[in-house]
Design an enzyme around this catalytic site. Structure first.
Site, short mmCIF file in Angstrom:
data_model
loop_
_atom_site.label_atom_id
_atom_site.label_comp_id
_atom_site.label_asym_id
_atom_site.label_seq_id
_atom_site.Cartn_x
_atom_site.Cartn_y
_atom_site.Cartn_z
N ASP A 94 0.80 -1.23 0.00
CA ASP A 94 0.00 0.00 0.00
C ASP A 94 0.83 1.28 0.00
OD1 ASP A 94 0.91 -0.20 2.69
OD2 ASP A 94 -0.64 1.22 3.23
N GLU A 95 2.08 1.18 -0.35
CA GLU A 95 2.92 2.36 -0.25
C GLU A 95 4.02 2.30 -1.31
OE1 GLU A 95 4.80 4.81 3.51
OE2 GLU A 95 4.52 2.67 3.65
#
Length: 486
Positions: A94-95
């Site tokens: 998610d990053e």
DNA sequence: TCTGGGGTCCTTAACCAA
DNA sequence: TCTGTTGGTTAAGGACCC
């Protein structure tokens, strides 16, 4: 992405929207992976023991992670990032860092901000979830900006303001300063970034060692020239299991090590690697952890070889008192994907799995009948099927839904889908109900016609139409961007 | 009823060879 | 030949990150 796992679950399950949701291991030794913002208000945090979370927030929905779903969403987001720049460095599902300069997308603050806001709109349109954007001239600052931006925001750090911005922040803000280093620095009287910059490089090196000290000093001064690196080679592959109850039986421990070795090799081979160094990890009853390793003459991806090495390593470990966790890893990786070896090892793996199962059944029961850490392997026998909280199911009569809970021979299902407008009905079945079957996660958002065609999603012009400009403008804002963590 | 799982990088010590 | 230095490899542990 903001509270990624929990947000994905809320998007997937309308009845959970606006309510505390906690995703993590549900066994007696589980920890929180992600808590929704509603749950964070009760003090629930990532990495907190699940038992503590339940005390703080007994009314939350507790769900097991569904990596399949998160991976699908992650790919959608990474695809959007890839449109901004060829230089995208994923940090996790998610990053990611994006080098906007390399993408020729944004050079001034205004253009960077515009690209960031457009990205946030696109992420929401394509995934139904919110993401936060940090814009700055370096990875460190972009990351700090993204932390400040969330949830659901955008923060840009103007060039020239870096030092002043960092100065009053706690040392823990800087990447690489965790609990141990933070405490070390505190004892030396340094609590803010300004304290570090003032102390000087020599002092930090004396305190923390050459590498860590020097890099921390540079960070504190606002300097970080680490490039955004698109592809990084895997260095090691490992698997580990924490057991619900400590293992004492030596035979059982050896069996588990064998299983872990097999799983590790499966992953190793799936990644197209072989490796030379076999690592055994043992966490004892008192949480003390030790590793033992052995380096082979050459790389292997043979399950028998890895299992034997792991077994030898176990022989050198005292396990009296009990074992809480076992792990097997392989490092010293080499590319290794020869077809014949593949087939050969696959056969051996299958043969050994059969043999392993036989052995396991012959074994006498351990004194504490430990339930191995939850392996979510779907079991075909309906009587043994495990209905994991949060997983999707379909019922022959009632349609799609998800497991709200299960126990004492019953499973409770809520019948709703990501696009349901109102919370769905709840029904309880016997765990062996023939009409009930596990199913794949449904898309969180109904596919947009444009996105489905692989074209730009709503409101986005094609970045391909833009030509990269000269690189001479240097690291202004927009040369780095970070998405937030869950 | 404390403390997951999958990684990365760094440091130190021991050992060996040049 | 003895001693010291250097550098690479291996093993173990620790810190950190998501």
């Amino acid at each position: 992405m903001d509270a990624f796992f929990a947000a994905a679950e809320q998007a997937s399950k309308p009845s959970l929207r606006g309510k505390p949701v906690i995703v993590g291991g549900l066994g007696p030794r589980g920890v929180v992976s992600t808590a929704s913002y509603e749950a964070r208000r009760f003090g629930v945090r990532s990495a907190m023991p699940m038992a503590q979370a339940r005390r703080l927030c007994p009314n939350a929905a507790y769900l097991v992670p569904r990596f399949q779903l998160y991976r699908t969403v992650s790919e959608q987001v990474m695809e959007l990032l890839g449109r901004l720049s060829p230089l995208v460095e994923p940090l996790s599902l998610d990053e990611a860092f994006v080098d906007l300069e390399a993408g020729g997308v944004a050079f001034g603050s205004a253009a960077a901000r515009e690209a960031g806001e457009r990205l946030r709109r696109d992420i929401r349109a394509v995934t139904g979830l919110s993401g936060s954007v940090g814009l700055a001239g370096s990875k460190m600052l972009a990351k700090i900006a993204s932390e400040q931006a969330k949830p659901d925001g955008l923060v840009l750090i103007e060039p020239g303001t870096e030092r002043g911005l960092l100065a009053p922040m706690p040392v823990r803000t800087l990447p690489g300063v965790g609990p141990a280093t933070g405490e070390h620095l505190r004892r030396a009287g340094m609590t803010t970034v300004a304290d570090l910059a003032e102390a000087g490089e020599d002092e930090l090196v004396r305190l923390l060692g050459k590498s860590h000290g020097a890099s921390l000093y540079r960070m504190a001064a606002g300097h970080d020239d680490r490039p955004v690196v698109a592809e990084r080679d895997t260095k090691s592959v490992s698997v580990e299991d924490t057991f619900d109850v400590d293992l004492h039986d030596r035979v059982r421990i050896m069996t588990e090590v064998g299983r872990l070795a097999d799983r590790c090799v499966q992953r190793l081979r799936a990644s197209g690697h072989s490796g030379r160094t076999i690592v055994l990890k043992v966490r004892r009853y008192d949480f003390s952890t030790l590793t033992r390793s052995e380096t082979l003459r050459g790389p292997t991806d043979d399950p028998g070889v890895v299992r034997e090495a792991a077994g030898r390593l176990l022989d050198s470990v005292d396990t009296t008192g009990g074992v809480r966790l076992l792990g097997v890893g392989v490092s010293g990786l080499a590319d290794y994907t020869q077809e014949d070896l593949f087939a050969q090892a696959a056969e051996e793996l299958a043969a050994e799995e059969r043999a392993g199962e036989g052995r396991a059944e012959e074994q006498p029961e351990g004194e504490e009948t430990p339930t191995a850490a939850a392996q979510a392997e779907p079991v075909e026998d309906p009587a043994q099927r495990r209905w994991l909280a949060g997983h999707d199911v379909t019922h022959a009569e009632y349609g799609p839904g998800w497991v709200q809970g299960s126990g004492v021979g019953r499973v409770t299902v809520r019948f709703e889908t990501p696009t349901s407008l109102v919370p769905g009905r709840v029904r309880t079945f016997r765990v062996d109900d023939p009409g009930l079957a596990p199913s794949e996660p449904l898309p969180l958002v109904e596919k947009l016609a444009t996105a489905a065609e692989g074209e730009a999603p709503v409101g986005q012009e094609s970045p391909l139409a833009r030509r990269p400009k000269s690189r001479s403008e240097g690291g202004g804002p927009g040369s780095g961007a970070a998405m937030s963590r869950p």
